[in-house]
Design a protein around this motif. Structure first.
Motif, short mmCIF file in Angstrom:
data_model
loop_
_atom_site.label_atom_id
_atom_site.label_comp_id
_atom_site.label_asym_id
_atom_site.label_seq_id
_atom_site.Cartn_x
_atom_site.Cartn_y
_atom_site.Cartn_z
N VAL A 1 -39.35 -23.97 20.52
CA VAL A 1 -39.75 -23.64 18.57
C VAL A 1 -38.32 -22.17 18.16
O VAL A 1 -38.64 -21.18 19.18
CB VAL A 1 -40.53 -23.13 17.53
N LEU A 2 -37.59 -22.14 17.19
CA LEU A 2 -36.79 -20.75 16.98
C LEU A 2 -37.46 -20.08 16.49
O LEU A 2 -38.58 -20.67 15.27
CB LEU A 2 -35.44 -21.54 16.38
N PHE A 3 -38.07 -18.84 16.61
CA PHE A 3 -38.50 -17.93 15.51
C PHE A 3 -37.66 -17.89 14.57
O PHE A 3 -36.12 -18.57 14.14
CB PHE A 3 -38.77 -16.71 16.61
N GLU A 4 -38.14 -16.88 13.81
CA GLU A 4 -37.93 -16.52 12.34
C GLU A 4 -37.47 -14.89 12.30
O GLU A 4 -38.90 -14.94 12.04
CB GLU A 4 -37.90 -17.72 11.39
N ARG A 5 -36.53 -14.28 11.90
CA ARG A 5 -37.10 -12.67 10.95
C ARG A 5 -35.82 -12.62 9.82
O ARG A 5 -34.61 -12.67 10.40
CB ARG A 5 -37.11 -12.08 12.16
N GLU A 6 -36.69 -12.23 8.68
CA GLU A 6 -35.60 -11.96 8.06
C GLU A 6 -35.00 -13.54 7.07
O GLU A 6 -33.85 -12.86 6.83
CB GLU A 6 -35.46 -10.50 7.68
N GLY A 7 -35.67 -14.39 7.38
CA GLY A 7 -34.63 -15.14 6.66
C GLY A 7 -33.40 -15.59 8.10
O GLY A 7 -32.50 -17.18 7.47
N PHE A 8 -33.29 -15.11 9.42
CA PHE A 8 -32.27 -15.25 10.23
C PHE A 8 -33.42 -16.74 11.15
O PHE A 8 -33.63 -15.60 11.86
CB PHE A 8 -31.81 -14.73 10.51
N PHE A 9 -32.81 -17.84 11.94
CA PHE A 9 -33.20 -17.93 12.94
C PHE A 9 -32.72 -16.84 14.32
O PHE A 9 -31.61 -15.86 14.01
CB PHE A 9 -32.39 -19.02 12.97
N ARG A 10 -33.55 -16.73 15.12
CA ARG A 10 -33.77 -16.12 16.03
C ARG A 10 -33.57 -17.27 17.60
O ARG A 10 -34.90 -17.38 17.73
CB ARG A 10 -34.86 -15.27 16.26
N PRO A 11 -32.41 -17.30 18.07
CA PRO A 11 -31.96 -17.93 18.98
C PRO A 11 -32.69 -17.27 20.32
O PRO A 11 -32.89 -15.88 20.26
CB PRO A 11 -30.50 -18.44 18.64
N SER A 12 -32.42 -18.37 21.02
CA SER A 12 -33.17 -17.80 22.35
C SER A 12 -32.07 -18.11 23.98
O SER A 12 -32.30 -17.42 24.82
CB SER A 12 -34.72 -18.54 22.37
N GLY A 13 -30.85 -18.36 23.23
CA GLY A 13 -30.38 -19.20 23.83
C GLY A 13 -31.23 -20.37 25.48
O GLY A 13 -31.90 -21.35 24.70
N THR A 14 -30.90 -20.35 26.10
CA THR A 14 -31.94 -21.25 27.47
C THR A 14 -32.67 -19.81 27.93
O THR A 14 -33.53 -19.81 28.67
CB THR A 14 -30.69 -21.13 28.35
N ALA A 15 -32.99 -18.91 27.59
CA ALA A 15 -33.37 -17.54 28.08
C ALA A 15 -34.96 -18.81 27.00
O ALA A 15 -35.58 -19.79 26.61
CB ALA A 15 -33.82 -16.14 27.62
N THR A 16 -36.37 -17.55 27.15
CA THR A 16 -37.61 -18.26 26.22
C THR A 16 -37.92 -17.59 25.70
O THR A 16 -38.70 -17.63 24.57
CB THR A 16 -38.71 -18.24 28.38
N HIS A 17 -37.15 -16.43 25.43
CA HIS A 17 -37.93 -15.31 23.81
C HIS A 17 -36.39 -14.54 23.36
O HIS A 17 -35.51 -14.10 24.22
CB HIS A 17 -38.47 -14.55 24.39
N PRO A 18 -36.54 -14.29 22.64
CA PRO A 18 -35.16 -14.18 21.83
C PRO A 18 -34.59 -12.14 22.23
O PRO A 18 -34.12 -12.24 22.49
CB PRO A 18 -35.12 -14.00 20.62
N ILE A 19 -35.77 -12.07 22.53
CA ILE A 19 -35.76 -10.59 23.12
C ILE A 19 -35.62 -10.47 24.98
O ILE A 19 -34.59 -10.11 25.07
CB ILE A 19 -37.55 -9.90 23.22
N GLU A 20 -36.03 -11.49 24.91
CA GLU A 20 -35.17 -11.58 26.50
C GLU A 20 -33.83 -12.11 26.69
O GLU A 20 -33.04 -11.23 27.28
CB GLU A 20 -36.11 -13.35 27.24
N LEU A 21 -33.80 -12.81 25.60
CA LEU A 21 -31.86 -13.10 25.85
C LEU A 21 -31.18 -11.78 25.10
O LEU A 21 -30.14 -11.58 25.88
CB LEU A 21 -31.59 -14.26 24.60
N GLY A 22 -31.92 -10.88 24.17
CA GLY A 22 -31.28 -9.71 23.69
C GLY A 22 -29.91 -9.34 25.05
O GLY A 22 -29.46 -8.95 25.14
N VAL A 23 -31.66 -8.71 25.84
CA VAL A 23 -31.61 -7.44 26.64
C VAL A 23 -30.20 -8.36 27.94
O VAL A 23 -30.13 -7.50 28.51
CB VAL A 23 -33.43 -7.23 27.23
N VAL A 24 -30.96 -9.28 27.92
CA VAL A 24 -30.27 -9.91 29.64
C VAL A 24 -28.95 -10.04 29.42
O VAL A 24 -27.90 -10.02 30.36
CB VAL A 24 -30.11 -11.24 29.32
#
Length: 452
Positions: free
Chosen positions: A192-215
């Motif tokens: 499922v997609l996470f949400e924060r402050e009304g925005f979808f937080r995508p993960s791409g093909t990673a497992t979590h938005p934080i992981e995607l962002g740092v990659v």
């Protein structure tokens, strides 16, 4: 009269010795090609899909990584095919890291373990074996700078895939990765997609938005290098498009770790750039921020607000509240910890800091090994920059140092080894840095690629 058999002998053609079939020399399998296959699996296949019985360690990328280690070790048995040529510090780093994990595994067997912890400890060894295979094959297998540049280009191309998927998720709210898994794999985690402050937080093909962002923050310096030094006009446009794709998808993760990782990378790169490059980068950054404010109202403000409240919001205070619990647990098993991968959130608590997690699971020895692994990338990149004889290679070394700096910072913001993509990427970048260091200090003939 002569008999039929005698006539046959008389008229038979003279006997000619059989020609021995010429054996062609065995061709070496190019490690860059094999690692490129690994990159396809790592970046294109959603990381949460695994081989059922193996759980988190059973992702296809992890299985291919383990086979890389087997391939590497078998190659060392032959003097002809061995990849062990010259001095390679990455080997010592990986051996130290692996021994620290093995010591923690032995320590874990000395205490009562639940079946869940025991399975996690066993599968943790599989993960470490795969990470070692990625780093060693990359560090010792790349034969020259041309193949290193090919792998750098493919890493950036691979990183563009989760960035593109993330943008689709962000704008549509559709989790398209559920249609990208191979048959026979099972989900290990929520799709499922996470949400924060009304925005979808995508993960791409990673497992979590934080992981995607740092990659994406770790790969962005390599993308910038390829775009800056591309000599073909048509290819340059494509490379800048990948830079834009990665840089645009990064803030869409709505992750403080990603944005701060981007700042860390720029802090490392900007002082080494020419003044006109720095000015151009600042202007582009400002223009891009304005465009994103217009096209996606509220996103930039949300991200900046997340950064401004660090230390005062609930998320930050929860993380700092982990320190007392970690200190109490570490004092019970200070040297080797309670066992790698055994500190399960379902049993204990969530620890959003890999340094703290390593202290718990592998003790002070394991924490030292983790720091050695992270700092090795920085030190080897800086040494390669010093040894390089041309400006392009010096810039590549600085970009790898920036990627290492992103990891050094990012590992303090989440438990990175619990996320498959970022862990694999950082061991891959360590191997790439080790290869660059070897090629700059001993030359392209110092290593031969492993054999099939």
């Amino acid at each position: 009269m002569t008999s039929t058999s005698e006539a046959a002998r008389v008229h038979a053609p003279p006997h000619r010795p059989l020609k021995r079939r010429t054996l062609l020399p065995k061709k070496r399998v190019d490690p860059v090609t094999i690692i490129s296959f690994f990159l396809v699996i790592l970046f294109v296949m959603p990381a949460r899909y695994v081989i059922g019985p193996l759980g988190g360690a059973g992702s296809p990328a992890s299985m291919v990584a383990v086979m890389l280690l087997v391939w590497y070790l078998l190659s060392t048995l032959s003097p002809r095919w061995t990849p062990l040529h010259g001095r390679q510090p990455v080997r010592a780093v990986i051996v130290f890291f692996a021994l620290a994990v093995l010591a923690s595994y032995v320590a874990a067997m000395t205490r009562p373990l639940s079946s869940e912890e025991l399975n996690a400890a066993d599968l943790g060894l599989v993960l470490v074996a795969g990470w070692a295979g990625i780093a060693l094959v990359t560090a010792d297998g790349i034969p020259d700078m041309d193949r290193l540049e090919t792998l750098r280009r493919r890493i950036v191309l691979g990183g563009s895939v989760p960035a593109a998927v993330a943008m689709i998720q962000f704008f549509t709210g559709i989790e398209i990765t559920q249609y990208m898994a191979l048959p026979g794999l099972v989900e290990n985690g929520a799709g499922v997609l996470f949400e924060r402050e009304g925005f979808f937080r995508p993960s791409g093909t990673a497992t979590h938005p934080i992981e995607l962002g740092v990659v994406l923050a770790a790969i962005l310096p390599l993308a910038l290098h390829g775009a800056i030094y591309c000599r073909d006009q048509q290819a340059r446009k494509k490379r800048w498009l990948m830079v834009a794709l990665i840089a645009t998808a990064l803030p869409m993760s709505v992750s403080r770790s990603a944005i701060l990782g981007l700042f860390v990378a720029m802090i490392v790169l900007l002082p080494t750039w020419k003044p006109e490059w720095r000015l151009r980068a600042i202007l582009i950054f400002g223009a891009a921020s304005i465009v994103m404010r217009i096209m996606i109202p509220g996103l930039i403000g949300t991200v900046l607000n997340l950064i401004s409240v660090i230390g005062a919001d609930e998320n930050s205070t929860t993380r700092t509240g982990d320190y007392d619990a970690v200190v109490a647990a570490v004092t019970q098993r200070p040297l080797f910890g309670q066992g790698f991968a055994t500190y399960l959130p379902r049993i204990y608590r969530v620890i959003d800091n890999q340094y703290l997690m390593s202290s718990l699971e592998t003790g002070l020895v394991g924490l030292t090994a983790l720091l050695t692994f992270l700092l090795a990338g920085w030190v080897l990149a800086r040494r390669a920059r010093k040894a390089a004889t041309n400006e392009e290679t010096r810039h590549l070394a600085q970009c790898l140092a920036a990627s290492s700096a992103v990891a050094i910072f990012g590992f303090g913001t989440f438990d990175a080894f619990s996320f498959p993509m970022i862990a694999n990427v950082m061991f891959l970048l360590l191997g790439l840095t080790g290869a660059l260091y070897r090629l700059q200090t001993t030359g392209p003939t110092a290593a031969q690629p492993p054999a099939a």
